[in-house]
Design a protein around this motif. Sequence first.
Motif, PDB file in Angstrom:
ATOM      1  N   LEU A 633       0.823  -1.206   0.000  1.00 38.04           N
ATOM      2  CA  LEU A 633       0.000   0.000   0.000  1.00 38.04           C
ATOM      3  C   LEU A 633       0.856   1.256   0.000  1.00 38.04           C
ATOM      4  CD1 LEU A 633      -3.008  -0.570   2.456  1.00 38.04           C
ATOM      5  CD2 LEU A 633      -3.121   0.081   0.041  1.00 38.04           C
ATOM      6  N   PHE A 634       1.853   1.287   0.877  1.00 40.33           N
ATOM      7  CA  PHE A 634       2.690   2.481   0.977  1.00 40.33           C
ATOM      8  C   PHE A 634       3.534   2.672  -0.279  1.00 40.33           C
ATOM      9  CE2 PHE A 634       1.534   2.586   5.414  1.00 40.33           C
ATOM     10  CZ  PHE A 634       1.559   3.940   5.701  1.00 40.33           C
ATOM     11  N   GLU A 635       3.968   1.578  -0.875  1.00 37.41           N
ATOM     12  CA  GLU A 635       4.721   1.700  -2.119  1.00 37.41           C
ATOM     13  C   GLU A 635       3.865   2.371  -3.190  1.00 37.41           C
ATOM     14  OE1 GLU A 635       7.782  -2.133  -1.786  1.00 37.41           O
ATOM     15  OE2 GLU A 635       5.868  -2.338  -2.847  1.00 37.41           O
ATOM     16  N   ARG A 636       2.605   1.999  -3.262  1.00 34.55           N
ATOM     17  CA  ARG A 636       1.704   2.605  -4.239  1.00 34.55           C
ATOM     18  C   ARG A 636       1.466   4.084  -3.925  1.00 34.55           C
ATOM     19  NH1 ARG A 636      -1.832  -1.119  -6.989  1.00 34.55           N
ATOM     20  NH2 ARG A 636      -0.597  -2.999  -7.380  1.00 34.55           N
ATOM     21  N   VAL A 637       1.119   4.369  -2.680  1.00 35.33           N
ATOM     22  CA  VAL A 637       0.763   5.748  -2.305  1.00 35.33           C
ATOM     23  C   VAL A 637       1.960   6.667  -2.446  1.00 35.33           C
ATOM     24  CG1 VAL A 637       0.018   7.212  -0.403  1.00 35.33           C
ATOM     25  CG2 VAL A 637      -1.152   5.044  -0.845  1.00 35.33           C
ATOM     26  N   PHE A 638       3.143   6.212  -1.998  1.00 34.33           N
ATOM     27  CA  PHE A 638       4.341   7.051  -2.100  1.00 34.33           C
ATOM     28  C   PHE A 638       4.747   7.286  -3.554  1.00 34.33           C
ATOM     29  CE2 PHE A 638       6.081   6.010   2.403  1.00 34.33           C
ATOM     30  CZ  PHE A 638       5.227   6.964   2.944  1.00 34.33           C
ATOM     31  N   ALA A 639       4.323   6.378  -4.443  1.00 37.74           N
ATOM     32  CA  ALA A 639       4.611   6.547  -5.876  1.00 37.74           C
ATOM     33  C   ALA A 639       3.474   7.272  -6.595  1.00 37.74           C
ATOM     34  CB  ALA A 639       4.858   5.187  -6.523  1.00 37.74           C
ATOM     35  N   ASP A 640       2.510   7.814  -5.834  1.00 35.52           N
ATOM     36  CA  ASP A 640       1.350   8.530  -6.375  1.00 35.52           C
ATOM     37  C   ASP A 640       0.527   7.654  -7.305  1.00 35.52           C
ATOM     38  OD1 ASP A 640       1.782  10.981  -5.035  1.00 35.52           O
ATOM     39  OD2 ASP A 640       3.322  11.524  -6.498  1.00 35.52           O
ATOM     40  N   GLN A 641       0.453   6.351  -6.996  1.00 45.42           N
ATOM     41  CA  GLN A 641      -0.382   5.418  -7.738  1.00 45.42           C
ATOM     42  C   GLN A 641      -1.620   5.082  -6.913  1.00 45.42           C
ATOM     43  OE1 GLN A 641       2.066   2.015  -8.549  1.00 45.42           O
ATOM     44  NE2 GLN A 641       3.557   3.172  -9.759  1.00 45.42           N
ATOM     45  N   SER A 642      -2.724   4.853  -7.571  1.00 44.56           N
ATOM     46  CA  SER A 642      -3.952   4.512  -6.863  1.00 44.56           C
ATOM     47  C   SER A 642      -3.823   3.136  -6.205  1.00 44.56           C
ATOM     48  CB  SER A 642      -5.133   4.487  -7.824  1.00 44.56           C
ATOM     49  OG  SER A 642      -6.281   3.955  -7.182  1.00 44.56           O
ATOM     50  N   PRO A 643      -4.216   3.030  -4.925  1.00 40.02           N
ATOM     51  CA  PRO A 643      -4.151   1.736  -4.248  1.00 40.02           C
ATOM     52  C   PRO A 643      -5.411   0.898  -4.434  1.00 40.02           C
ATOM     53  CG  PRO A 643      -4.744   3.427  -2.674  1.00 40.02           C
ATOM     54  CD  PRO A 643      -4.581   4.125  -4.002  1.00 40.02           C
ATOM     55  N   ALA A 644      -6.388   1.394  -5.176  1.00 37.17           N
ATOM     56  CA  ALA A 644      -7.697   0.735  -5.245  1.00 37.17           C
ATOM     57  C   ALA A 644      -7.583  -0.700  -5.766  1.00 37.17           C
ATOM     58  CB  ALA A 644      -8.641   1.547  -6.129  1.00 37.17           C
ATOM     59  N   ASP A 645      -6.861  -0.901  -6.864  1.00 40.24           N
ATOM     60  CA  ASP A 645      -6.755  -2.245  -7.435  1.00 40.24           C
ATOM     61  C   ASP A 645      -6.063  -3.206  -6.466  1.00 40.24           C
ATOM     62  OD1 ASP A 645      -8.015  -1.381  -9.698  1.00 40.24           O
ATOM     63  OD2 ASP A 645      -6.168  -1.134 -10.866  1.00 40.24           O
ATOM     64  N   LEU A 646      -5.048  -2.714  -5.762  1.00 38.61           N
ATOM     65  CA  LEU A 646      -4.342  -3.563  -4.802  1.00 38.61           C
ATOM     66  C   LEU A 646      -5.283  -4.008  -3.693  1.00 38.61           C
ATOM     67  CD1 LEU A 646      -1.767  -4.814  -3.538  1.00 38.61           C
ATOM     68  CD2 LEU A 646      -1.408  -2.603  -2.399  1.00 38.61           C
ATOM     69  N   VAL A 647      -6.087  -3.080  -3.172  1.00 35.27           N
ATOM     70  CA  VAL A 647      -7.017  -3.423  -2.094  1.00 35.27           C
ATOM     71  C   VAL A 647      -8.017  -4.472  -2.581  1.00 35.27           C
ATOM     72  CG1 VAL A 647      -8.841  -2.552  -0.590  1.00 35.27           C
ATOM     73  CG2 VAL A 647      -6.774  -1.182  -0.976  1.00 35.27           C
ATOM     74  N   LYS A 648      -8.592  -4.241  -3.731  1.00 37.65           N
ATOM     75  CA  LYS A 648      -9.593  -5.171  -4.252  1.00 37.65           C
ATOM     76  C   LYS A 648      -9.002  -6.562  -4.507  1.00 37.65           C
ATOM     77  CE  LYS A 648     -12.284  -1.520  -6.524  1.00 37.65           C
ATOM     78  NZ  LYS A 648     -12.717  -0.956  -7.835  1.00 37.65           N
ATOM     79  N   GLU A 649      -7.798  -6.593  -5.088  1.00 37.33           N
ATOM     80  CA  GLU A 649      -7.180  -7.875  -5.406  1.00 37.33           C
ATOM     81  C   GLU A 649      -6.794  -8.627  -4.139  1.00 37.33           C
ATOM     82  OE1 GLU A 649      -5.554 -11.030  -7.720  1.00 37.33           O
ATOM     83  OE2 GLU A 649      -7.132  -9.520  -7.981  1.00 37.33           O
ATOM     84  N   THR A 650      -6.307  -7.910  -3.132  1.00 39.19           N
ATOM     85  CA  THR A 650      -5.928  -8.573  -1.881  1.00 39.19           C
ATOM     86  C   THR A 650      -7.150  -9.155  -1.190  1.00 39.19           C
ATOM     87  OG1 THR A 650      -4.058  -7.047  -1.639  1.00 39.19           O
ATOM     88  CG2 THR A 650      -4.744  -8.266   0.322  1.00 39.19           C
ATOM     89  N   VAL A 651      -8.258  -8.406  -1.182  1.00 42.26           N
ATOM     90  CA  VAL A 651      -9.497  -8.915  -0.600  1.00 42.26           C
ATOM     91  C   VAL A 651      -9.972 -10.145  -1.356  1.00 42.26           C
ATOM     92  CG1 VAL A 651     -11.944  -8.417  -0.226  1.00 42.26           C
ATOM     93  CG2 VAL A 651     -10.216  -6.708   0.387  1.00 42.26           C
ATOM     94  N   ARG A 652      -9.917 -10.063  -2.699  1.00 44.56           N
ATOM     95  CA  ARG A 652     -10.361 -11.205  -3.514  1.00 44.56           C
ATOM     96  C   ARG A 652      -9.525 -12.450  -3.212  1.00 44.56           C
ATOM     97  NH1 ARG A 652      -9.072 -14.401  -7.214  1.00 44.56           N
ATOM     98  NH2 ARG A 652      -6.999 -13.479  -7.482  1.00 44.56           N
ATOM     99  N   GLN A 653      -8.198 -12.286  -3.184  1.00 46.94           N
ATOM    100  CA  GLN A 653      -7.319 -13.428  -2.941  1.00 46.94           C
ATOM    101  C   GLN A 653      -7.558 -14.027  -1.551  1.00 46.94           C
ATOM    102  OE1 GLN A 653      -3.502 -11.639  -3.526  1.00 46.94           O
ATOM    103  NE2 GLN A 653      -3.468 -12.020  -5.735  1.00 46.94           N
ATOM    104  N   THR A 654      -7.800 -13.144  -0.592  1.00 49.85           N
ATOM    105  CA  THR A 654      -8.031 -13.632   0.770  1.00 49.85           C
ATOM    106  C   THR A 654      -9.311 -14.454   0.834  1.00 49.85           C
ATOM    107  OG1 THR A 654      -6.897 -11.696   1.678  1.00 49.85           O
ATOM    108  CG2 THR A 654      -8.323 -12.941   3.185  1.00 49.85           C
ATOM    109  N   LEU A 655     -10.384 -13.928   0.293  1.00 51.97           N
ATOM    110  CA  LEU A 655     -11.663 -14.633   0.328  1.00 51.97           C
ATOM    111  C   LEU A 655     -11.631 -15.926  -0.487  1.00 51.97           C
ATOM    112  CD1 LEU A 655     -14.098 -11.597  -0.041  1.00 51.97           C
ATOM    113  CD2 LEU A 655     -13.696 -12.960   2.019  1.00 51.97           C
ATOM    114  N   ALA A 656     -10.790 -15.942  -1.506  1.00 50.37           N
ATOM    115  CA  ALA A 656     -10.707 -17.135  -2.366  1.00 50.37           C
ATOM    116  C   ALA A 656      -9.775 -18.200  -1.783  1.00 50.37           C
ATOM    117  CB  ALA A 656     -10.234 -16.729  -3.763  1.00 50.37           C
TER     118      ALA A 656
END
Length: 764
Positions: A633-656
């Motif tokens: 998350l911090f790597e994305r935010v510090f690079a001014d990249q949106s963290p939205a896809d990372l959050v969604k993918e991590t949630v998906r992988q966890t639930l799966a």
Amino acid sequence: MTTGSGIAKLIVTGERPVFFVMDEDYIRLSACLSKAGLTHECRAVALETFHHEPVRAVYTPTLEVGFKAQDRLRKLGVTLFEADIRLHERYLMERFITGGIAFTGWAVRQRGYTEYHDVKVRPAEVSSPFSVLSLDVECSMDGELYSVGLAGETVERVLMIGSPVFGHSPGLSEGTILWVENERSLLKALEEEIEQLDPDILIGWNVVNFDCRLLLERARVHGFRLCLGRGKQPASWRERRGESGVGFVTVPGRVVIDGIDALKSATYQFADFTLETVSQSLLGRGKATEEVDNRLAAITHDFHHDKHKLARYNLEDCRLVLDIFCQTRLLDFLRLRSQLTGLELDRMGGSVAAFTHLYLPRLHRAGYVAPNLPDDGGLASPGGYVMDSKPGLYNNVLVLDFKSLYPSIIRTFKIDPLGLVEGLKQPEQAIPGYRGAVFSRQSHFLPAIITSLWQQRDEAKQQQDSARSQAIKILMNSFYGVLGSGGCRFYDTRLASSITLRGHAIMQQTAGWIEAEGYQVIYGDTDSLFVRLADHFSPEEAGCIGKALVMDINQRWHDALQEEFQLDSYLELEFETHYIRFLMPTIRGAETGSKKRYAGLKWTSAGEQLVFKGLESVRSDWTPLARQFQVQLFERVFADQSPADLVKETVRQTLAGERDSELVYRKRLRRPLSQYVRSSPPHVRAARQADECNRAAGKMLRYQNKGWISYIITVNGPEAVEHRVSPIDYQHYIDKQLKPVAEVVLPFAGEGFAQLWDEQLSLF
């Protein structure tokens, strides 16, 4: 002791136990002791208490008489001073002897050493090398000995119970295994090996409370005392008061050092201090397994079916400990600490004892006896300065750090126990402290002690002597804690408060000066200030600003202290770190800035480095899932990249179920399992569940007496990893691991976890 010409035992005669009493108690003291038939001498001395009351010294012919005299006098209501100073410690400290000794005396040759009589001693610089032997015991679950491994610079040996097994074994040289008939023979063979190898130092992993304790217990079972000391003197183990199974070992003529305690003393930190974890971290290698149940079962199996394999395992443990000591230069650290403080090599902790050893003889020469411990255990003193933070996501944050702030305050403002006593006699000429304290400008010892240590540490840094530098740093930084501890005879809340509250004033004034220059101070903690610069500065420009700021602040302190107090300033602000990006989060569920929690992208000459302080990625009680998620998350935010896809993918992988291996909690049971009565936190419930399974399977109960447990939260609650039978509670990991981590940073990126979670949930 070890000398250049062999091992020496010094016999000192003529020293008598001594303690002090107030002069006004002299008459009733003498009457009381004479009536009890306790031989003593009460002598007038040129010493007084911190309250300027004259004292007398009471000498007794033996320690036994001295203890009896002290008991009688306490019952009489007589106040005793320095009655707890042990005779041999007083002998050394009064002669300013720390690590090395020069001595004279007449010699008598004994078995394995030389005994010196009519000894005279003085301090000396000594650098004799130590001979070291690593020891490790393998045994059954019931503590019956199987083998003992020994490894040193020139020897590798395994003493093994059993009949010789012939044939080549990889990893074992011919003659490595010494076969013995039974357990008694094993112990006797160990005595002979130790006498022949004659090590100065025995090392091991939990060697005091497991290996040595077990060896001595097994010798008692066979009706003899185990003689591991020089001259065939018996070793002994005694339990520490109030701590079952924890104690001290004495091996006459040798020192026993536990690797775990030594690393902790040198301030090393690991997820845990098992030999596997530490060796993997420091050496990149370790045991084949650290799973206790399997390991003990494997040891028993190998003892009965593959003794060569057990010997290799036993020997590798010895080698790992030797290599850890070598890699970390632990013995160099302990030797230097002893030279600086007078602490024995095997004395861990001991900050109060070290301070007393350094300070007491100087105090006597100034005409004072030391005070006793405070009756109330010591009143709390203010802690270090922590500024309210200004939360936000920033570019260009500098960290300016005062070098050894508390020691430099002691040096600058002459904070010292004797200085306080003498300052109160002439307060109008003294240096003001806090809570009524004033300090003498001339009469003090601690500032000079710190100055000497400071210079030695600077030399050690220049010589890249990390062991010496670390030993000095730990000692210097301990002085504030000692003066603020009710367990120290020199405790006075005015001393500790004059250090910490002066630190508060220094930090606040420094922050004010920095902001007057047009920069924003967003946080301050004990000795560090976090300064925000404008976004457009390059790393080179930010570095120049940092260096200019510290030069300006240091000059301001020099001028201000000369003008207000006529004091030389030893305060030294340094430019420590430049963060290209920096995030100061809020307290969870609030808009207030947090304290001691932040993350930053640090600029270094070698490249960028992500740094976390107090956040989940550096906390061992959070799961690997949460820690890895936070880093990404911090790597994305510090690079001014949106963290939205990372959050969604991590949630998906966890639930799966794709991240199941990262859902394990690991936590220490700090008390025996039976002592968790009032509460049953998750790791305790998992431990109980696991041992119920172990009991049902006829296996050893693993978690009854402290230790570590790995567990997973299931729909039926926490379950140990090795005994999980229920489905994983994925919602728990979303709510308690991913959501708290995400909510630290997402608001500063214009996102919300709830919204992203709802979007992801709609896909299932």
